[in-house]
Design an enzyme around this catalytic site. Structure first.
Site, PDB file in Angstrom:
ATOM      1  N   LYS A  39       0.753  -1.112   0.486  1.00 24.03           N
ATOM      2  CA  LYS A  39       0.170   0.178  -0.479  1.00 24.03           C
ATOM      3  C   LYS A  39       1.208   0.859  -0.225  1.00 24.03           C
ATOM      4  O   LYS A  39       0.035   2.249  -0.839  1.00 24.03           O
ATOM      5  CB  LYS A  39      -0.881  -0.109   1.154  1.00 24.03           C
ATOM      6  CG  LYS A  39      -2.353  -0.546   0.964  1.00 24.03           C
ATOM      7  CD  LYS A  39      -2.813  -0.865   2.687  1.00 24.03           C
ATOM      8  CE  LYS A  39      -2.307  -0.661   4.081  1.00 24.03           C
ATOM      9  NZ  LYS A  39      -1.342  -1.659   4.711  1.00 24.03           N
ATOM     10  N   ARG A  96      -9.667   1.088   8.863  1.00 23.49           N
ATOM     11  CA  ARG A  96      -9.940  -0.673   8.672  1.00 23.49           C
ATOM     12  C   ARG A  96     -10.576  -1.005   9.842  1.00 23.49           C
ATOM     13  O   ARG A  96     -10.465  -1.959   9.698  1.00 23.49           O
ATOM     14  CB  ARG A  96      -7.961  -0.164  10.312  1.00 23.49           C
ATOM     15  CG  ARG A  96      -6.928  -0.554   9.214  1.00 23.49           C
ATOM     16  CD  ARG A  96      -5.837  -1.135   9.883  1.00 23.49           C
ATOM     17  NE  ARG A  96      -3.986  -1.504   9.582  1.00 23.49           N
ATOM     18  CZ  ARG A  96      -3.531  -0.989   9.442  1.00 23.49           C
ATOM     19  NH1 ARG A  96      -3.257   0.403   8.561  1.00 23.49           N
ATOM     20  NH2 ARG A  96      -2.355  -1.944   9.380  1.00 23.49           N
ATOM     21  N   ARG A 143      11.182  -6.534   4.804  1.00 19.26           N
ATOM     22  CA  ARG A 143      10.884  -5.437   5.208  1.00 19.26           C
ATOM     23  C   ARG A 143      11.935  -4.498   5.312  1.00 19.26           C
ATOM     24  O   ARG A 143      12.545  -5.073   6.762  1.00 19.26           O
ATOM     25  CB  ARG A 143       9.863  -4.535   5.120  1.00 19.26           C
ATOM     26  CG  ARG A 143       9.513  -3.633   5.478  1.00 19.26           C
ATOM     27  CD  ARG A 143       8.118  -2.922   4.855  1.00 19.26           C
ATOM     28  NE  ARG A 143       7.171  -3.233   6.567  1.00 19.26           N
ATOM     29  CZ  ARG A 143       5.971  -3.990   6.576  1.00 19.26           C
ATOM     30  NH1 ARG A 143       5.031  -3.133   5.195  1.00 19.26           N
ATOM     31  NH2 ARG A 143       5.193  -5.030   6.766  1.00 19.26           N
ATOM     32  N   ARG A 187      10.798  -3.313  11.751  1.00 17.99           N
ATOM     33  CA  ARG A 187       9.871  -2.666  12.183  1.00 17.99           C
ATOM     34  C   ARG A 187      10.084  -3.873  13.513  1.00 17.99           C
ATOM     35  O   ARG A 187       9.950  -4.543  12.873  1.00 17.99           O
ATOM     36  CB  ARG A 187       8.749  -2.164  11.251  1.00 17.99           C
ATOM     37  CG  ARG A 187       8.456  -0.874  10.853  1.00 17.99           C
ATOM     38  CD  ARG A 187       7.147  -0.989   9.394  1.00 17.99           C
ATOM     39  NE  ARG A 187       6.137  -1.189  10.083  1.00 17.99           N
ATOM     40  CZ  ARG A 187       5.022  -1.920   9.631  1.00 17.99           C
ATOM     41  NH1 ARG A 187       5.567  -0.881   8.324  1.00 17.99           N
ATOM     42  NH2 ARG A 187       4.008  -2.289  10.176  1.00 17.99           N
ATOM     43  N   ARG A 198      -1.042  -9.543  12.890  1.00 21.63           N
ATOM     44  CA  ARG A 198      -1.524  -8.062  12.341  1.00 21.63           C
ATOM     45  C   ARG A 198      -2.119  -8.813  10.678  1.00 21.63           C
ATOM     46  O   ARG A 198      -3.290  -8.512  10.221  1.00 21.63           O
ATOM     47  CB  ARG A 198      -0.278  -7.866  12.000  1.00 21.63           C
ATOM     48  CG  ARG A 198       0.381  -6.573  13.056  1.00 21.63           C
ATOM     49  CD  ARG A 198       1.488  -6.295  12.334  1.00 21.63           C
ATOM     50  NE  ARG A 198       1.822  -5.209  10.991  1.00 21.63           N
ATOM     51  CZ  ARG A 198       2.852  -5.335  10.243  1.00 21.63           C
ATOM     52  NH1 ARG A 198       3.896  -5.788  10.291  1.00 21.63           N
ATOM     53  NH2 ARG A 198       2.560  -4.467   9.388  1.00 21.63           N
TER      54      ARG A 198
HETATM   55  P1  AMP Z   1       0.569   0.002   9.207  1.00 23.55           P
HETATM   56  O1  AMP Z   1       1.655   0.627   8.825  1.00 23.55           O
HETATM   57  O2  AMP Z   1      -0.193  -0.020   8.532  1.00 23.55           O
HETATM   58  O3  AMP Z   1       0.911  -1.555   9.067  1.00 23.55           O
HETATM   59  O4  AMP Z   1       0.144  -0.220  10.709  1.00 23.55           O
HETATM   60  C1  AMP Z   1       1.324  -0.343  11.799  1.00 23.55           C
HETATM   61  C2  AMP Z   1       0.404  -0.221  12.517  1.00 23.55           C
HETATM   62  O5  AMP Z   1      -0.567   1.042  13.505  1.00 23.55           O
HETATM   63  C3  AMP Z   1      -0.878  -1.250  12.748  1.00 23.55           C
HETATM   64  O6  AMP Z   1      -0.283  -2.668  12.911  1.00 23.55           O
HETATM   65  C4  AMP Z   1      -1.486  -0.643  14.156  1.00 23.55           C
HETATM   66  O7  AMP Z   1      -0.955  -1.305  15.622  1.00 23.55           O
HETATM   67  C5  AMP Z   1      -1.249   0.745  14.179  1.00 23.55           C
HETATM   68  N1  AMP Z   1      -2.734   1.598  12.928  1.00 23.55           N
HETATM   69  C6  AMP Z   1      -2.010   2.028  12.009  1.00 23.55           C
HETATM   70  N2  AMP Z   1      -3.303   2.368  11.279  1.00 23.55           N
HETATM   71  C7  AMP Z   1      -4.451   2.266  12.113  1.00 23.55           C
HETATM   72  C8  AMP Z   1      -6.166   2.363  11.764  1.00 23.55           C
HETATM   73  N3  AMP Z   1      -6.300   2.740  10.991  1.00 23.55           N
HETATM   74  N4  AMP Z   1      -6.371   1.598  13.138  1.00 23.55           N
HETATM   75  C9  AMP Z   1      -5.793   0.780  14.141  1.00 23.55           C
HETATM   76  N5  AMP Z   1      -4.907   1.162  14.245  1.00 23.55           N
HETATM   77  C10 AMP Z   1      -4.076   1.570  13.287  1.00 23.55           C
END
Ligand code: AMP
Length: 282
Positions: free
Chosen positions: A62, A139, A173, A217, A228
């Site tokens: 994404k 989400r 990554r 990360r 996740r």
């Molecule tokens: P990502 O980089 O999108 O995988 O996000 C990393 C982490 O941030 C996720 O595993 C969640 O803990 C948190 N996070 C990101 N976006 C959201 C969202 N829209 N709602 C809830 N938690 C989020």
């Protein structure tokens, strides 16, 4: 509620038309139709900048595609995962609570995410930015409903990739601790079987200057990535359905790495990237 009010104000502000829309190297299709064939119906986006959402499992890419499109379309790429990581890095008051949640692969509360997003949109407003590509938001259905209450989303792109490849991509990554760019050391070559197409993705190696600064990360460990993915699969269907029922969902199965996927994505979005064409021809 202050956070929601801020989002409301910001949501209204980012819809102002700007010259950036006209600078885009694009020819958008405005007709409705089958989401797999092309763009679902939308309002005339030339009157203002695009307001798009990118959905997809962790590791699907994404960030990569949303960032490329944001440069092409001249709109900010806003990734809620980045906002969470910035909050963590700043050691702000929310940091200890966020670290626990993120390191377990769980979702942050809707309130916190909306608070972070509303601040980001306020900054966008202050910087005169207009339009956006949201990555990683919404989400949950509640987030989707709140977003719908404050602004009009034109298009939701749902990126898809098989789960074994997603896991390999997350584990491969790497991020440059200095410039913040994303790379990937995974070399993916899955043979097609039982009618399923194979998939090849070359690694995306860092340049020499980033090599010694690469970090992984904290939530890209096998255990956390699996959690996740589990949570994503559990929560994503209602959000996809929310946008599908509104005719806004564009499903896109990634055919491979960036060289195969980027031109195809541009094609279904009816966009042209002149810079990419020029570098391919060079
Ligand atoms: P990502 O980089 O999108 O995988 O996000 C990393 C982490 O941030 C996720 O595993 C969640 O803990 C948190 N996070 C990101 N976006 C959201 C969202 N829209 N709602 C809830 N938690 C989020």
């Amino acid at each position: 509620m202050a956070a929601l009010n801020r989002l409301l104000r910001a949501g209204a502000a980012v819809r102002l038309p700007t010259a950036a829309a006209r600078r885009c190297i694009l020819s958008l299709a405005f007709s409705g139709g089958d989401a797999r064939q092309g763009m679902p119906g939308r309002r005339d986006p030339v009157s203002r900048n695009v307001q798009w959402v990118f959905l997809g499992c962790p590791g699907v890419g994404k960030g990569t595609y949303a960032s490329r499109l944001s440069q092409l379309l001249g709109v900010p790429h806003i990734a809620t995962g980045d906002l969470v990581r910035e909050e963590l890095a700043s050691s702000g008051p929310l940091a200890p609570q966020l670290a626990d949640i993120v390191n377990q692969g769980k979702l942050v509360s809707d309130e916190i995410i909306i608070n972070l997003l509303s601040k980001r949109l306020e900054n966008a407003e202050a910087n005169g930015e207009s339009g956006f590509i949201l990555d990683g938001f919404p989400r949950t259905i509640r987030q989707a409903e709140i977003l719908e209450g404050v602004t009009d989303i034109d298009l939701v792109v749902n990126l898809k990739l098989r789960e074994d490849v997603l896991l390999a991509k997350c584990l491969g990554r790497r991020i440059c601790g200095q410039c913040g760019k994303n790379f990937n050391v995974a070399s993916i070559n899955v043979k097609g079987e039982n009618g399923r197409p194979g998939i090849f993705m070359a690694p995306l190696p860092p340049p020499a200057q980033c090599m010694s600064k690469l970090v992984t990360r904290a939530d890209d460990t096998e255990e956390v990535v699996k959690e996740r993915l589990r949570i994503y699969n559990e929560t994503s269907q209602p959000v996809e359905e929310f946008y599908r029922s509104r005719g806004k969902l564009l499903e896109f199965d990634l055919p491979g790495g960036i060289p195969e996927s980027w031109p195809k994505l541009l094609q279904v979005l009816n966009l042209e990237d002149h810079d990419d064409k020029q570098s391919a021809a060079a």
